[in-house]
Design a protein around this motif. Sequence first.
Motif, PDB file in Angstrom:
ATOM      1  N   TRP A  64      -6.256   3.214   7.284  1.00  0.00           N
ATOM      2  CA  TRP A  64      -6.121   3.482   6.356  1.00  0.00           C
ATOM      3  C   TRP A  64      -5.356   2.465   5.489  1.00  0.00           C
ATOM      4  O   TRP A  64      -5.336   2.166   4.109  1.00  0.00           O
ATOM      5  CB  TRP A  64      -6.747   5.043   5.269  1.00  0.00           C
ATOM      6  N   ASN A  68      -5.393  -0.641   2.936  1.00  0.00           N
ATOM      7  CA  ASN A  68      -5.310  -0.322   1.293  1.00  0.00           C
ATOM      8  C   ASN A  68      -3.850  -1.782   0.582  1.00  0.00           C
ATOM      9  O   ASN A  68      -3.671  -2.041   0.085  1.00  0.00           O
ATOM     10  CB  ASN A  68      -4.886   0.697   0.476  1.00  0.00           C
ATOM     11  N   ARG A  72      -6.983  -7.657  -3.002  1.00  0.00           N
ATOM     12  CA  ARG A  72      -8.063  -6.489  -3.833  1.00  0.00           C
ATOM     13  C   ARG A  72      -8.664  -7.544  -5.022  1.00  0.00           C
ATOM     14  O   ARG A  72      -8.565  -8.624  -5.977  1.00  0.00           O
ATOM     15  CB  ARG A  72      -8.128  -5.193  -4.848  1.00  0.00           C
ATOM     16  N   GLY A  94     -12.078  -3.463  -4.133  1.00  0.00           N
ATOM     17  CA  GLY A  94     -12.068  -3.399  -2.810  1.00  0.00           C
ATOM     18  C   GLY A  94     -11.838  -4.662  -2.179  1.00  0.00           C
ATOM     19  O   GLY A  94     -10.945  -5.316  -3.100  1.00  0.00           O
ATOM     20  N   THR A 139     -13.570   0.076  -1.971  1.00  0.00           N
ATOM     21  CA  THR A 139     -13.672   1.386  -2.081  1.00  0.00           C
ATOM     22  C   THR A 139     -13.372   2.156  -3.444  1.00  0.00           C
ATOM     23  O   THR A 139     -14.302   3.825  -3.079  1.00  0.00           O
ATOM     24  CB  THR A 139     -11.856   1.342  -2.065  1.00  0.00           C
ATOM     25  N   HIS A 140     -14.083   1.901  -4.016  1.00  0.00           N
ATOM     26  CA  HIS A 140     -14.412   1.996  -5.319  1.00  0.00           C
ATOM     27  C   HIS A 140     -15.688   1.397  -6.182  1.00  0.00           C
ATOM     28  O   HIS A 140     -15.969   0.264  -5.922  1.00  0.00           O
ATOM     29  CB  HIS A 140     -13.190   1.478  -6.168  1.00  0.00           C
ATOM     30  N   PRO A 145     -12.848   6.095  -6.867  1.00  0.00           N
ATOM     31  CA  PRO A 145     -13.063   5.871  -5.261  1.00  0.00           C
ATOM     32  C   PRO A 145     -14.520   6.487  -5.118  1.00  0.00           C
ATOM     33  O   PRO A 145     -14.635   7.204  -6.029  1.00  0.00           O
ATOM     34  CB  PRO A 145     -11.880   7.140  -4.784  1.00  0.00           C
ATOM     35  N   LEU A 152     -17.482   6.917   0.840  1.00  0.00           N
ATOM     36  CA  LEU A 152     -16.102   7.038   0.865  1.00  0.00           C
ATOM     37  C   LEU A 152     -15.757   7.856   2.607  1.00  0.00           C
ATOM     38  O   LEU A 152     -16.568   7.386   3.147  1.00  0.00           O
ATOM     39  CB  LEU A 152     -15.986   8.675   0.319  1.00  0.00           C
ATOM     40  N   PRO A 153     -14.913   6.748   3.216  1.00  0.00           N
ATOM     41  CA  PRO A 153     -13.720   5.506   2.199  1.00  0.00           C
ATOM     42  C   PRO A 153     -14.303   4.685   1.754  1.00  0.00           C
ATOM     43  O   PRO A 153     -13.929   3.824   0.979  1.00  0.00           O
ATOM     44  CB  PRO A 153     -12.533   6.282   3.010  1.00  0.00           C
ATOM     45  N   LEU A 154     -15.394   3.693   2.498  1.00  0.00           N
ATOM     46  CA  LEU A 154     -15.424   2.527   2.656  1.00  0.00           C
ATOM     47  C   LEU A 154     -16.711   1.826   2.607  1.00  0.00           C
ATOM     48  O   LEU A 154     -17.529   2.529   3.503  1.00  0.00           O
ATOM     49  CB  LEU A 154     -14.218   2.018   3.736  1.00  0.00           C
ATOM     50  N   ARG A 155     -17.485   1.067   2.263  1.00  0.00           N
ATOM     51  CA  ARG A 155     -18.509   0.730   1.834  1.00  0.00           C
ATOM     52  C   ARG A 155     -18.464  -1.275   1.882  1.00  0.00           C
ATOM     53  O   ARG A 155     -17.476  -1.879   1.224  1.00  0.00           O
ATOM     54  CB  ARG A 155     -19.769   0.835   1.623  1.00  0.00           C
TER      55      ARG A 155
END
Length: 203
Positions: A64, A68, A72, A94, A139-140, A145, A152-155
Amino acid sequence: MFRSKAEKKAREAGYDPARLPEGQYLTEKWPVLHAGSVAKYPKDLAGWDFKVSGEVDKPLTLDWRQLNELPRVAVTQDIHCVTRWSRFDTTFSGIPWSAVRELVGQRPTARFAIAHSEAGFTANVPVEFLEREGAMLATHADGDPLTAEHGLPLRLIVPGKYFWKSAKWLRGIELRSDDQPGFWERLGYHNDADPFEEQRFQF
Ligand SMILES: Nc1nc2c(c(=O)[nH]1)N[C@H]1C(S)=C(S)[C@@H](COP(=O)(O)O)O[C@H]1N2
Ligand SMILES: [Mo]
């Protein structure tokens, strides 16, 4: 003249109705839709990783924190669910695919991407759809978020396709030379899934 009541409503809400694909209606809410259950993780995401495999020179696993550290983007876009709701102007942020592509050395033979999510969920797209403006590992949404229900946490976010291609609880991308139908595609959803062509179902 309007194609539909839904189009008229979109106009009245101040939007260009051309943004609303045929057979869709506008919702201000953000419905939650998926097969199976919402993925649960520890708060610090210990043990979570994201993998890129297949047609790459350097297969990659990121935790993770490493994910990050990548560049982005934030892109505001419209989402269209095959169950007929559309939501305008969600700002996803993201990691753009281009940042990952550089790290892995994507091969020219990589023509299709398979998103791999928790519990064996998959979704397939031609790799060029990951390279489009707005495509990302998100991520957001709208500055916060992602919530657990929204991935959450990632799509994955794939503009230009019905929203089922935007896999929630994403854990990896597999690049392939051949296409392979994903979870919903095997259940009869259209492989190409262009909302402006109403490519909803195979049959
Ligand atoms: N992992 C996973 N991702 C998924 C799905 C799913 O069943 N599992 N369903 C897809 C479908 S059919 C839709 S419409 C969208 C819905 O996303 P939302 O709940 O954030 O609106 O998620 C997509 N991503
Ligand atoms: Mo969906």
